[in-house]
Motif scaffolding. Structure first.
Motif, short mmCIF file in Angstrom:
data_model
loop_
_atom_site.label_atom_id
_atom_site.label_comp_id
_atom_site.label_asym_id
_atom_site.label_seq_id
_atom_site.Cartn_x
_atom_site.Cartn_y
_atom_site.Cartn_z
N ALA A 1 34.01 60.02 59.72
CA ALA A 1 33.79 61.34 59.13
C ALA A 1 33.48 62.36 60.22
O ALA A 1 33.02 62.00 61.31
CB ALA A 1 32.60 61.27 58.17
N PRO A 2 33.71 63.63 59.90
CA PRO A 2 33.46 64.66 60.91
C PRO A 2 32.04 64.63 61.48
O PRO A 2 31.84 64.85 62.68
CB PRO A 2 33.71 65.98 60.17
CG PRO A 2 34.21 65.64 58.81
CD PRO A 2 34.32 64.17 58.67
N THR B 1 38.71 60.99 59.94
CA THR B 1 38.78 61.51 58.57
C THR B 1 39.18 62.99 58.57
O THR B 1 39.65 63.52 57.56
CB THR B 1 37.42 61.32 57.84
OG1 THR B 1 37.01 59.96 57.99
CG2 THR B 1 37.52 61.64 56.37
N ALA C 1 40.77 65.55 55.92
CA ALA C 1 40.12 66.80 55.51
C ALA C 1 41.19 67.88 55.44
O ALA C 1 41.21 68.71 54.52
CB ALA C 1 39.01 67.17 56.49
N CYS D 1 34.04 67.12 47.25
CA CYS D 1 34.11 66.07 48.28
C CYS D 1 32.78 65.39 48.56
O CYS D 1 32.73 64.44 49.33
CB CYS D 1 34.72 66.61 49.57
SG CYS D 1 34.20 68.25 49.95
N SER E 1 37.61 62.85 47.60
CA SER E 1 37.08 63.30 48.88
C SER E 1 38.02 62.83 50.00
O SER E 1 38.80 61.89 49.82
CB SER E 1 35.66 62.81 49.09
OG SER E 1 35.65 61.45 49.37
N PRO E 2 37.97 63.49 51.16
CA PRO E 2 38.95 63.19 52.22
C PRO E 2 39.06 61.71 52.59
O PRO E 2 40.17 61.19 52.73
CB PRO E 2 38.43 64.02 53.40
CG PRO E 2 37.78 65.19 52.76
CD PRO E 2 37.12 64.64 51.51
N HIS E 3 37.94 61.01 52.73
CA HIS E 3 38.09 59.61 53.18
C HIS E 3 38.76 58.76 52.12
O HIS E 3 39.47 57.80 52.45
CB HIS E 3 36.74 59.03 53.62
CG HIS E 3 35.89 58.48 52.52
ND1 HIS E 3 35.54 57.15 52.44
CD2 HIS E 3 35.32 59.06 51.44
CE1 HIS E 3 34.77 56.95 51.38
NE2 HIS E 3 34.63 58.09 50.76
N MET F 1 30.57 56.87 57.58
CA MET F 1 30.19 58.09 56.88
C MET F 1 28.71 58.42 57.11
O MET F 1 27.89 57.51 57.27
CB MET F 1 30.42 57.92 55.38
CG MET F 1 31.88 57.73 55.00
SD MET F 1 32.79 59.28 55.04
CE MET F 1 34.27 58.83 55.93
N LYS G 1 28.63 57.66 49.38
CA LYS G 1 30.02 57.21 49.52
C LYS G 1 30.15 55.71 49.32
O LYS G 1 31.24 55.20 49.06
CB LYS G 1 30.59 57.67 50.86
CG LYS G 1 30.87 59.18 50.87
CD LYS G 1 31.68 59.64 52.03
CE LYS G 1 31.81 61.16 52.05
NZ LYS G 1 32.76 61.71 51.09
N PHE H 1 34.32 70.51 58.25
CA PHE H 1 33.98 69.94 56.93
C PHE H 1 32.58 69.33 56.94
O PHE H 1 31.91 69.27 55.93
CB PHE H 1 34.97 68.83 56.58
CG PHE H 1 36.02 69.22 55.58
CD1 PHE H 1 36.90 70.24 55.87
CD2 PHE H 1 36.14 68.56 54.37
CE1 PHE H 1 37.87 70.59 54.96
CE2 PHE H 1 37.10 68.89 53.45
CZ PHE H 1 37.98 69.92 53.75
N GLY H 2 32.19 68.84 58.11
CA GLY H 2 30.94 68.07 58.18
C GLY H 2 29.68 68.90 58.14
O GLY H 2 28.58 68.36 58.15
N VAL I 1 33.78 73.39 54.45
CA VAL I 1 34.90 73.17 53.53
C VAL I 1 35.40 74.52 53.02
O VAL I 1 36.61 74.78 52.95
CB VAL I 1 34.48 72.26 52.34
CG1 VAL I 1 35.64 72.04 51.40
CG2 VAL I 1 33.95 70.93 52.86
N CYS J 1 26.95 67.42 55.53
CA CYS J 1 27.02 66.01 55.97
C CYS J 1 26.27 65.75 57.27
O CYS J 1 25.85 64.62 57.51
CB CYS J 1 28.46 65.59 56.18
SG CYS J 1 29.36 65.53 54.65
#
Ligand code: HC0
Ligand code: SF4
Length: 575
Positions: free
Chosen positions: A229-230, A267, A271, A298, A322-324, A352, A357, A417-418, A423, A503
């Motif tokens: 993840a970011p 990821t 995204a 997400c 969600s992206p992942h 993540m 998640k 995104f993170g 987003v 995140c």
């Protein structure tokens, strides 16, 4: 300013300060356990006991206000003895299996016991009956470790407005948990993990999946793919003692390759894919009278909350996975086809910053052709443990690049995104250009950046007035949701993330000690800056300009929101 004397030193502090604040301001540290800046401060644990001249008994420094001419001794014999006795009493009712504990070497009680000089078990005897709850998908509660500090109680109440945790029973039987000592799976817990992040000990932690991942890595029939993840790059270094905000993207990729993953992807690529799907979904809703405001989908903690607390608003949520999860679905369809691998033999691991998640991956609404898109979710902390388990010297690793085939490219929009607002900014970069039908130069939407409080903006996008809002944590989101429910929301598009700051401060991120939190260091801002730095360094900063995303549409999905895209990349929610 108020003048007072602490430990025979004349000091000054602003009026209204507590003794603890005045001492810290002047470089004098008083040990604490239950105190967390902006969250708790009730004097419950009495670890911060100090002697105040003229007072009848010792005073809890975290609540006792200073006054002119006050004389305080933080380390008098009386204060030191009392502090040690308090810690001895807490330790006496604590399961002391430190060697097996998930927080071994990262435990505030261990540190405190060392600091006050505990050398023997002062109080032997009965323990409060322990309770172990590992029913919920992400959060494990073990009251044998609980020190009754109340930090988790305050986090759930003040950050999420949920109050899932509270004191139960009285006296020796006191414990902390959901009402009637139910499982977190039986109450309105959104699985955000914010309670884990403030727990000083091992009483709350994530459900570990490390051994499932090790099994997959050692199974010759499995093609094991990892995606990160970011937010991971902005936090993983902390697990190895690097300063908060150190960006460790390259070292993280090297470590994952050394762990033996067959492919290491970011990821962020997905995204970008999410922005294509979600951006077009938003445009479609605007142009065809769809349900507005549309809300991002997400953050699975936010989804859990929406389903339980606002089921009547579920049609406002974007239908995007969600992206992942999108990435997992693409890996088990397009990638599997291209590489000639049976999707059943592909094992997808997501790293993540999030505890929710872990539950999201197994939801029946998210299955694709009967298979989970993602097989295992490890938190940032779990990845840190796995790297240590394999004896990898993380700090000295050289940088590597993510695998470049098929999904190696990502935009700066995907990176941000993170962090809270990322987003929204990513979506605006794409939506604005699609509407304007020409390239836009100014793509920094700074009004939606920042890690504190509600953010709002009114934008003129190619002649269309778009009102947006960004909320992170449910205490910030709730008023927006109440307005939608009352039919008076002014917004068209809302980003909601489950955790404060987004995140980068997820429930699976490295634990930030009370010492650092109480020092006032804005650790969320530091981690967030690491992501904006990477965004500014990216050659491509808009999701729709990611050429590998363009190829995915050309060769496979055809166009955003196509029938196949819906089948693989979208979901629905349950009341
Ligand atoms: Fe996030 Fe994500 S950005 S939720 O905040 O959207 O967890 O970092 O991976 O999936 O990309 C978390 C972080 C992600 C997802 C992405 C989104
Ligand atoms: Fe509350 Fe989040 Fe902890 Fe659940 S995971 S108890 S919602 S703070």
């Amino acid at each position: 300013m108020v003048k007072l004397t602490i430990n025979n030193r004349e000091v000054e502090a602003p009026e209204g300060s507590t003794i603890l604040e005045a001492a810290r301001l002047n470089g004098i540290q008083i040990p604490t356990l239950c105190f967390l800046k902006d969250l708790t401060g009730t004097g419950a644990c009495r670890v911060c006991n100090v002697e105040v001249k003229g007072a009848r008994s010792l005073c809890a420094a975290c609540v006792y206000p200073i006054n002119e001419g006050m004389v305080v001794y933080t380390n008098s014999k009386k204060a030191l003895d009392a502090r040690r006795t308090v810690v001895e009493l807490i330790v006496s009712n604590h399961s002391k299996n430190c060697l097996q504990c998930i927080r071994n070497n990262n435990c505030e009680l261990q540190r405190l016991a060392q600091q006050v000089g505990i050398r023997e078990e002062a109080f032997k005897g009965e323990h409060t009956a322990p309770h172990f709850d590992e029913v919920s998908p992400g959060v494990v509660r073990d009251t044998s470790k609980c020190v009754l500090c109340g930090r988790c109680v305050a986090a759930c109440e003040k950050i999420q407005g949920l109050g899932c945790l509270n004191y139960i029973n009285r006296g020796f039987k006191t414990t902390v948990g959901p009402v009637f000592n139910k499982s977190l799976a039986e109450v309105n817990c959104m699985q955000c993990g914010q309670c884990i992040n403030v727990c000083p000990v091992g009483a709350l932690h994530e459900k570990e999946e490390i051994h499932e991942v090790i099994d997959a890595l050692n199974d010759p029939t499995k093609h094991v793919i990892v995606q990160t993840a970011p937010a991971i790059r902005a936090g993983l270094g902390e697990e190895f003692g690097l300063p908060i905000g150190t960006k460790v993207t390259g070292r993280m990729v090297t470590a994952l390759k050394l762990l033996g993953f067959d492919r290491v992807y970011d990821t962020n690529y997905a995204a970008d894919l999410t922005i294509m799907e979600e951006g077009y979904e938003f445009l479609n809703r605007v142009q065809h009278g769809g349900v507005l405001p549309m809300i991002t989908s997400c953050s699975p903690g936010w989804i859990n909350y929406a389903e339980k607390e606002y089921p009547d608003l579920l049609n406002h949520l974007s239908s995007c996975k969600s992206p992942h999860m999108m990435f997992g679905a693409i890996l088990k369809s397009y990638y599997a086809q291209q590489k000639g691998i049976d999707p059943k033999d592909i094992y997808v691991v997501s790293i993540m910053p999030c505890v929710a998640k872990k539950g999201e991956k197994g939801r029946r609404e998210n299955l694709t052709n009967g298979l989970q898109d993602v097989d295992a979710v490890l938190t940032t902390r779990e990845l840190g443990r796995l790297i240590k388990m394999y004896g990898i010297d993380f700090v000295d690793l050289v940088d590597s690049e993510f695998d470049q085939d098929m999904f190696g490219e990502y935009s700066g929009a995907g990176v941000i995104f993170g962090t809270s607002g990322g987003v929204m900014e990513a979506a605006l970069r794409t939506v604005a250009e699609v509407l304007a039908k020409h390239e836009l130069k100014n793509i920094d939407y700074t009004a939606v950046r920042g890690v504190e409080g509600l953010k709002e903006a009114t934008l003129n996008i190619a002649g269309l007035e778009v009102k947006v809002a960004v909320a992170h944590s449910m205490s910030i989101a709730k008023p927006l949701l109440d307005d939608i429910r009352a039919g008076k929301s002014p917004y068209h598009f809302i980003e909601i993330m489950g955790c404060p700051g987004g995140c980068i401060n997820g429930g699976g991120m490295p634990i930030v000690s009370a010492q650092i939190r109480n020092s006032g260091l804005n650790y969320k801002q530091k981690r967030s800056e690491a992501l904006y730095t990477e965004d500014s360094e990216c050659k491509v900063r808009k999701s729709h300009e990611n050429t590998q995303i363009q190829e995915l549409y050309k060769n496979f999905l055809k166009e955003p929101n196509s029938e196949l895209a819906h089948e693989l990349l979208h979901t629905h929610y349950s009341k």
